[in-house]
Design a protein around this motif. Sequence first.
Motif, mmCIF file in Angstrom:
data_model
loop_
_atom_site.group_PDB
_atom_site.id
_atom_site.type_symbol
_atom_site.label_atom_id
_atom_site.label_comp_id
_atom_site.label_asym_id
_atom_site.label_seq_id
_atom_site.Cartn_x
_atom_site.Cartn_y
_atom_site.Cartn_z
ATOM 1 N N ILE A 22 109.551 -100.239 -76.441
ATOM 2 C CA ILE A 22 110.410 -99.357 -77.246
ATOM 3 C C ILE A 22 111.135 -98.352 -76.361
ATOM 4 N N LEU A 23 110.448 -97.835 -75.344
ATOM 5 C CA LEU A 23 111.056 -96.846 -74.456
ATOM 6 C C LEU A 23 112.269 -97.409 -73.711
ATOM 7 N N PHE A 24 112.255 -98.711 -73.440
ATOM 8 C CA PHE A 24 113.356 -99.317 -72.688
ATOM 9 C C PHE A 24 114.420 -99.955 -73.580
ATOM 10 N N LEU A 25 114.264 -99.855 -74.890
ATOM 11 C CA LEU A 25 115.251 -100.429 -75.803
ATOM 12 C C LEU A 25 116.673 -99.898 -75.592
ATOM 13 N N PRO A 26 116.848 -98.611 -75.205
ATOM 14 C CA PRO A 26 118.222 -98.123 -74.990
ATOM 15 C C PRO A 26 119.037 -98.953 -74.002
ATOM 16 N N ILE A 27 118.382 -99.677 -73.097
ATOM 17 C CA ILE A 27 119.122 -100.526 -72.154
ATOM 18 C C ILE A 27 119.953 -101.558 -72.909
ATOM 19 N N LEU A 28 119.428 -102.018 -74.049
ATOM 20 C CA LEU A 28 120.132 -103.046 -74.811
ATOM 21 C C LEU A 28 121.437 -102.537 -75.419
ATOM 22 N N PHE A 29 121.575 -101.213 -75.536
ATOM 23 C CA PHE A 29 122.805 -100.668 -76.105
ATOM 24 C C PHE A 29 123.997 -100.862 -75.170
ATOM 25 N N ILE A 30 123.701 -101.214 -73.913
ATOM 26 C CA ILE A 30 124.796 -101.511 -72.972
ATOM 27 C C ILE A 30 125.642 -102.659 -73.504
ATOM 28 N N SER A 31 124.978 -103.595 -74.190
ATOM 29 C CA SER A 31 125.703 -104.744 -74.722
ATOM 30 C C SER A 31 126.730 -104.337 -75.762
ATOM 31 N N GLU B 154 128.648 -107.557 -73.107
ATOM 32 C CA GLU B 154 127.790 -108.448 -72.315
ATOM 33 C C GLU B 154 126.363 -108.363 -72.850
ATOM 34 N N LYS B 155 125.750 -109.510 -73.191
ATOM 35 C CA LYS B 155 124.412 -109.520 -73.781
ATOM 36 C C LYS B 155 123.326 -109.909 -72.782
ATOM 37 N N GLU B 156 123.645 -110.815 -71.894
ATOM 38 C CA GLU B 156 122.591 -111.390 -71.058
ATOM 39 C C GLU B 156 122.111 -110.442 -69.967
ATOM 40 N N LEU B 157 123.017 -109.755 -69.285
ATOM 41 C CA LEU B 157 122.614 -108.835 -68.227
ATOM 42 C C LEU B 157 121.788 -107.670 -68.767
ATOM 43 N N PRO B 158 122.202 -107.003 -69.872
ATOM 44 C CA PRO B 158 121.353 -105.938 -70.415
ATOM 45 C C PRO B 158 119.962 -106.415 -70.805
ATOM 46 N N PHE B 159 119.867 -107.636 -71.370
ATOM 47 C CA PHE B 159 118.542 -108.131 -71.749
ATOM 48 C C PHE B 159 117.700 -108.433 -70.515
ATOM 49 N N PHE B 160 118.327 -108.966 -69.473
ATOM 50 C CA PHE B 160 117.617 -109.221 -68.211
ATOM 51 C C PHE B 160 117.063 -107.914 -67.647
ATOM 52 N N LEU B 161 117.886 -106.859 -67.625
ATOM 53 C CA LEU B 161 117.443 -105.554 -67.122
ATOM 54 C C LEU B 161 116.348 -104.978 -68.007
ATOM 55 N N PHE B 162 116.536 -105.087 -69.319
ATOM 56 C CA PHE B 162 115.538 -104.592 -70.276
ATOM 57 C C PHE B 162 114.196 -105.286 -70.061
ATOM 58 N N TYR B 163 114.229 -106.609 -69.936
ATOM 59 C CA TYR B 163 112.983 -107.354 -69.783
ATOM 60 C C TYR B 163 112.289 -107.011 -68.471
ATOM 61 N N CYS B 164 113.032 -107.028 -67.374
ATOM 62 C CA CYS B 164 112.427 -106.774 -66.062
ATOM 63 C C CYS B 164 111.889 -105.352 -65.964
ATOM 64 N N CYS B 165 112.616 -104.389 -66.519
ATOM 65 C CA CYS B 165 112.162 -102.994 -66.459
ATOM 66 C C CYS B 165 110.908 -102.788 -67.305
ATOM 67 N N SER B 166 110.941 -103.255 -68.553
ATOM 68 C CA SER B 166 109.792 -103.037 -69.444
ATOM 69 C C SER B 166 108.564 -103.790 -68.952
ATOM 70 N N MET B 167 108.708 -105.059 -68.609
ATOM 71 C CA MET B 167 107.562 -105.837 -68.138
ATOM 72 C C MET B 167 107.114 -105.389 -66.751
ATOM 73 N N GLY B 168 108.067 -104.997 -65.913
ATOM 74 C CA GLY B 168 107.710 -104.508 -64.581
ATOM 75 C C GLY B 168 106.880 -103.241 -64.643
ATOM 76 N N VAL B 169 107.300 -102.296 -65.491
ATOM 77 C CA VAL B 169 106.545 -101.050 -65.661
ATOM 78 C C VAL B 169 105.179 -101.339 -66.279
ATOM 79 N N TYR B 170 105.168 -102.217 -67.261
ATOM 80 C CA TYR B 170 103.917 -102.618 -67.893
ATOM 81 C C TYR B 170 102.947 -103.166 -66.858
ATOM 82 N N PHE B 171 103.420 -104.057 -66.001
ATOM 83 C CA PHE B 171 102.566 -104.631 -64.961
ATOM 84 C C PHE B 171 102.074 -103.557 -63.992
ATOM 85 N N LEU B 172 102.964 -102.702 -63.526
ATOM 86 C CA LEU B 172 102.579 -101.685 -62.541
ATOM 87 C C LEU B 172 101.520 -100.734 -63.086
#
Length: 268
Positions: A27-36, A41-59
């Motif tokens: 939820i915290l990283f959802l604002p990235i999707l508003f870039i679309s 552009e839909k794919e790049l914002p979702f790629f950034l959203f996914y990598c950031c949220s899952m990356g932070v989750y993993f770390l």
Amino acid sequence: MIQIVDENYLSIKDCFGMLGKAILITILFLPILFISKLTGEKELPFFLFYCCSMGVYFLIFHRNRQRATGISCYFIGRMPIACSLVIIVLTISLANGLIYPIISLIPMPEMMKKLFAEWGQQQGIFSFLTIVVAAPVLEEFIFRGIILDGLLRRYSPAKAILVSAFLFGLFHFNPWQFCGAFLIGIFSGWIYYRSRNLLPCILIHFTNNLFAEITSRFLQSSADIDQSLTQYYGGTFNMVLIIIALNLLTIRGIYYLYASMERTICSD
């Protein structure tokens, strides 16, 4: 070498707590999707959203694991070509012989059909990187490398594998992907239990997602998604024959891996 007590590893309660925290991080990283909305552009914002949220989750949970157990590494060992090929074939046969038939039994509302059709139309490089590259690596490190590995040190193998697979299914947030993720999670969990190696798990996830991505390029509308399993396999006779053959192939592949995995994958 200091022996780590089992209580330092994840409990089932801890794992469900992790899933709740993952939702909050998402939820915290959802604002990235508003870039679309701003760029179209839909794919790049979702790629950034996914990598950031899952990356932070993993770390975050990697650090928790390191503090609790003193373990900071993950085993990614060599894998024989024969085992790799069997795992690839087995993943595809499992998807077509068991997962798709089960998913086809769950009614899908029109809204979800349109949503899946829209996802299938995202065929650019960033969509590919998200689904076929980032997801297999990040999710396997989290669900097998941290969650399952911790559960295996506190519970029986069957319980640990089923709980981790259930959480993996829940993480996809819809019943159609839940079924596939749960069954793939059981398969990957069994592979990890036998080998303690993340590489075959990543290969399973990669193969499954790549096959789904290729399939989605042929199912580009809600009408395509609405076709029955019989239509998908080209007739009732073909469907029965293919499903039986694929399940026999799956059983044979599992037997092969059971007989050879510890001797080959784990040898390093």
